[in-house]
Design an enzyme around this catalytic site. Structure first.
Site, PDB file in Angstrom:
ATOM      1  N   SER A  40       0.801  -1.219   0.000  1.00 25.73           N
ATOM      2  CA  SER A  40       0.000   0.000   0.000  1.00 25.73           C
ATOM      3  C   SER A  40       0.837   1.274   0.000  1.00 25.73           C
ATOM      4  O   SER A  40       0.403   2.308  -0.516  1.00 25.73           O
ATOM      5  CB  SER A  40      -0.932   0.009   1.214  1.00 25.73           C
ATOM      6  N   HIS A 247      -1.044   5.777   6.764  1.00 25.96           N
ATOM      7  CA  HIS A 247      -0.363   5.716   5.474  1.00 25.96           C
ATOM      8  C   HIS A 247       0.013   7.140   5.057  1.00 25.96           C
ATOM      9  O   HIS A 247      -0.602   8.103   5.505  1.00 25.96           O
ATOM     10  CB  HIS A 247      -1.268   5.112   4.389  1.00 25.96           C
TER      11      HIS A 247
END
Length: 265
Positions: A40, A247
């Protein structure tokens, strides 16, 4: 020569310089065949603007591979990084884009093998002792099991793309400790989570070196921009959708990962 004329000439020269620089940058990438692999952090989860073709892999037009491709116009670009990918997933689903013509490869991998998502969930929702235990488990996996998995993956990348420069990027600290956050998890938990990133990066760097790959440590460039950081935040805290949490955001991709990769590409 009149002042207006001087300014006009100067502006024209500047425009030509910019055009020449852009053309040179793209010319330097002529013949480059770039494959972006990984999880990711390479797909761009957390930065939004996900492409419809990528489905649950959540590949973003704001991810560093996509940005590098747009800036350099390589001869070919294969963007196959995928949210949630482990070393096994890369082997099973991503290595098909590599061949002897591939000249450049980027990858972030290892966090999901070590249980990044479940560790973060435990640390956010459960007690301090549960968090520290989960971090210890992740670190133990990273030091005992992950090296073999990375060695196998890197070996297969090298076999399938023997002529490629492979750039392995690490993971940043998620938190600045002590930081500016008044609420949220404790500094003890934050420090433990950062220590897991340290362990992970140490293992990844060693295996990358063993394979003859280039490792780029992003912890320094992200310093001050972590969650609770003193500068503009480049990482998402808990957010919606939940999958975007913890993230890099668009700034983290453009100002953190992109220059780190570009310096090695």
């Amino acid at each position: 020569m009149s002042r207006v004329r001087v300014v006009s000439v100067a502006l024209t020269a500047a425009a030509l310089s910019i055009t020449t620089l852009a053309a040179a940058t793209q010319a330097n990438a002529a013949g480059v065949r770039y494959a972006a692999l990984g999880d990711s952090y390479s797909a761009g989860v957390g930065s939004g603007s996900y492409t419809s073709e990528s489905g649950s892999c959540s590949r973003s037009t704001k991810a560093y591979p996509y940005l590098w491709n747009a800036a350099h116009a390589p001869t070919s670009f294969s963007f196959v990084a995928c949210s949630g990918a482990t070393t096994g997933d890369v082997i099973a689903n991503q290595l098909g884009v590599l061949n002897t013509s591939t000249t450049l490869v980027s990858i972030t991998i290892g966090g999901n093998d070590a249980g990044f998502a479940s560790t973060m969930q435990t640390c956010v929702l459960n007690s301090e002792s549960s968090c520290l235990s989960a971090v210890d488990t992740a670190k133990s996996y990273a030091t005992t099991t992950l090296p073999g998995k990375l060695s196998n993956l890197y070996g297969q990348i090298k076999s399938k793309a023997p002529n490629a420069k492979v750039v392995v990027l690490g993971y940043p600290h998620l938190y600045q400790v002590p930081g500016s956050c008044i609420f949220g998890i404790s500094d003890t938990k934050r420090t433990a989570i950062n220590s897991a990133a340290d362990t992970l990066d140490t293992v990844i760097a060693k295996q990358a070196a063993n394979a003859g790959f280039t490792f780029k440590d992003v912890r320094t460039v992200f310093a001050g921009h972590e969650i609770c950081g003193s500068s503009t935040q480049w990482l998402n805290s808990t957010t919606l959708p939940i999958s975007d949490s913890y993230h890099p955001n668009a700034s983290g991709q453009a100002s953190g990962y992109l220059p780190s990769f570009s310096a090695a590409a």
